[in-house]
Write a protein that holds these residues in place. Structure first.
Motif: not given
Length: 596
Positions: A14, A57, A66, A75, A89, A93
């Motif tokens: 990610g 993600t 997102c 998210v 994630v 995030y």
């Protein structure tokens, strides 16, 4: 068919993808970009080509989005996924509880000085954008259509699916597409509308009696359609998918390449009906003043199944119940600690494949044991595969896509000796499921009016669950079908022929999960013996038949009427499923359905 073309991403993938996307924000002069879990057709499920949210993600839930800003990436996930998202994630995030926190309110906090957030106009509905813009009035924050920035950085993005479409046999459809088109066109004429744009694949697939394989587990072919008030249709679908369908479609269905869709929209004279909850923004923008808002003309007729579809679903459920019972009988013979979740999944899917009418499973099988069962939409992976240990429960949620119907059933099974607190919670969940199954209600009520019935036993104990009580189910179509739902927000009146799930649950994070699910079909309630039926009533007919684990039931928590319903249900399971299973499973079934 049994295809599985999905996007998965490890948490560590990610952050570099997020950095690449933020570099594109700078190039475009944007302060943010929206990445939904949606495609241009606005269905719930997406092909690998369109699974941008998962690629960016790592989150693989069926709903959410997102919002990537320069210094934060939110998210947005609903209550079903708040445990799952933590594992999927990276720390870069930030999970945002949605819809409790709306996009507009979140942006007001994150961009106090204003800014411009880009979005792909193919991937959002007018309703979604309008709600956010209404919240953002006076803030200086602007939502602006732009190129898709994820597609720009996704160098190995899978190609769009191009599987052939096929005709859905009339013995299962119950009505020709000519009859459907004429019936819906009459509705357009009565509304003084010239046409309706249909972008949801299950809607135009239902309308034209076709099916496809463009989305794993969902038998739909991607495309767009315009239904005209003269009952003709312009269908926009990759022409290679339609090679064998021209005789089935006939001359009143004109076929075009998808690239011609917007050009044809520009030629339409109004009024043209659009559903603001399902068409992309770009469709509304292209039509401009000739567009009028209204419901998808296929949604309600598709939801109200005809006799052939109901009968097909009932038959599919009997075969499906037999396959599930073969699995449950085998599972009962395995000592605790000797098998894993993946073995259960493989064994169940193999049992279903013995039916030649099975085209695919209807969603990724959920088999969560112990703490994994508390993840509502858990999907076992190589990393999470767990042994079924003594004292565990396993939540087994699965279904099949058969030519004659779509199934979805959940059973929670005890492994060894279940904890007392789990038995108590299970019995409350069961009491709620039974209460809904027994319900009679006046014509005109919607899911929001009756959904609490299935929650009351849990509420009395201070417990609840974070998903709806039930969703609509298609007829060899999407396992999640609207507009019918058993939820607090659904205001669509329930009507005869609608198929819905009845699935209360309870989830204790880090410990266990419980869910019990049957599919039910709405019908006109039979007259009460000696009763005073002073208004028209509806009730349910149960479609799903498989035992409910007696070891998890505390009979002292069930009232007499609920216990009577359960014993009668188990008697029906024995009668309907017994002749369909192997002799070994029949012995197990007789014991599993014995009266309590």
């Amino acid at each position: 068919m049994f295809q599985s073309f999905e996007v998965t991403a490890r948490p560590e993938q990610g952050p570099p993808r997020l950095r690449a996307l933020r570099a594109e924000l700078t190039v475009e002069g944007l302060d943010g970009f929206l990445v939904p879990r949606a495609d241009a057709h606005q269905g719930e499920y997406v092909a690998a080509h369109d699974d941008r949210l998962a690629w960016l993600t790592g989150f693989t839930g069926s709903a959410g989005f997102c919002c990537v800003l320069h210094d934060v990436a939110g998210v947005f996930i609903d209550g079903r996924y708040r445990t799952q998202v933590k594992a999927q994630v990276a720390a870069d995030y930030t999970p945002v509880p949605w819809p409790e926190v709306s996009l507009g309110n979140w942006l007001k906090e994150q961009l106090p000085a204003g800014g411009t957030v880009g979005f792909d106009a193919w991937l959002h509905t007018p309703d979604q954008i309008a709600q956010a813009e209404d919240t953002l009035k006076g803030t200086g924050i602007i939502l602006r259509p732009c190129v898709n920035l994820v597609d720009r950085i996704w160098v190995d993005q899978p190609a769009p699916p191009m599987f052939p479409a096929k005709a859905h046999p009339i013995e299962f459809a119950g009505e020709t597409h000519v009859e459907k088109r004429q019936r819906l066109a009459q509705g357009l004429r009565e509304a003084h509308q010239k046409a309706a744009v249909i972008t949801l694949p299950d809607s135009h697939n239902w309308l034209l009696n076709i099916r496809g394989a463009d989305i794993a587990r969902n038998p739909v072919a991607h495309g767009f359609a315009v239904l005209h008030d003269d009952a003709t249709v312009d269908l926009f679908m990759a022409l290679s998918k339609l090679d064998d369908l021209r005789p089935h479609l006939g001359g009143d269905v004109r076929c075009h390449a998808p690239e011609q869709f917007l050009d044809l929209l520009k030629t339409l004279s109004g009024p043209v009906r659009l559903d603001k909850q399902s068409v992309p923004v770009i469709v509304a923008d292209t039509l401009g003043d000739v567009a009028v808002w209204g419901s998808d003309p296929c949604a309600l007729p598709k939801a109200c199944k005809n006799a052939a579809e109901i009968n097909g679903s009932a038959q599919a459920h009997l075969r499906d119940g037999a396959a599930l019972c073969e699995l449950l009988a085998w599972l009962d013979q395995q000592p605790a600690g000797t098998i894993t979740e993946t073995q259960v999944v493989s064994r169940l899917e193999a049992a279903r494949r013995k039916d030649n009418a099975l085209q695919d499973i209807s969603f990724e099988t959920i088999a969560g044991t112990g703490p994994n069962g508390a993840i509502m939409h858990y999907r076992v992976t190589e990393e999470t595969d767990s042994q079924l240990q003594d004292g565990h429960l396993i939540v087994l949620d699965s279904g099949g896509q058969y030519l004659d119907g779509t199934t979805d059933i959940t059973r929670t099974v005890a492994i060894g000796t279940p904890p007392l607190e789990a038995r108590a919670a299970f019995t409350r969940v069961l009491a709620g499921m039974i209460a809904m199954s027994r319900l009679r209600w006046p014509v005109g009520l919607a899911g929001c009016h009756i959904e609490a019935v299935g929650r009351m036993p849990l509420w009395l104990a201070g417990q609840d669950f974070d998903h709806g009580l039930g969703h609509g189910v298609g007829a060899y179509l999407s396992v999640h079908e609207g507009p019918q739902r058993l939820s607090r927000v659904s205001q669509v009146p329930l009507q005869p022929g609608m198929i819905l799930s009845n699935e209360p649950g309870y989830y204790r994070e880090g410990a266990f999960g419980i869910r019990i699910e049957n599919l039910l079909v709405v019908r006109e309630a039979p007259a009460l013996s000696g009763g005073d039926d002073h208004r028209a009533m509806l009730d349910w007919e149960t479609l799903s038949f498989a035992p409910i684990d007696r070891r998890l039931i505390d009979v002292t928590l069930l009232d007499a009427a609920s216990l009577s319903w359960l014993n009668d249900y188990h008697a029906q399971v024995a009668e309907k499923i017994g002749p369909r299973v192997s002799p070994v499973t029949k012995l197990w079934l007789d014991s599993a359905t014995a009266p309590l």
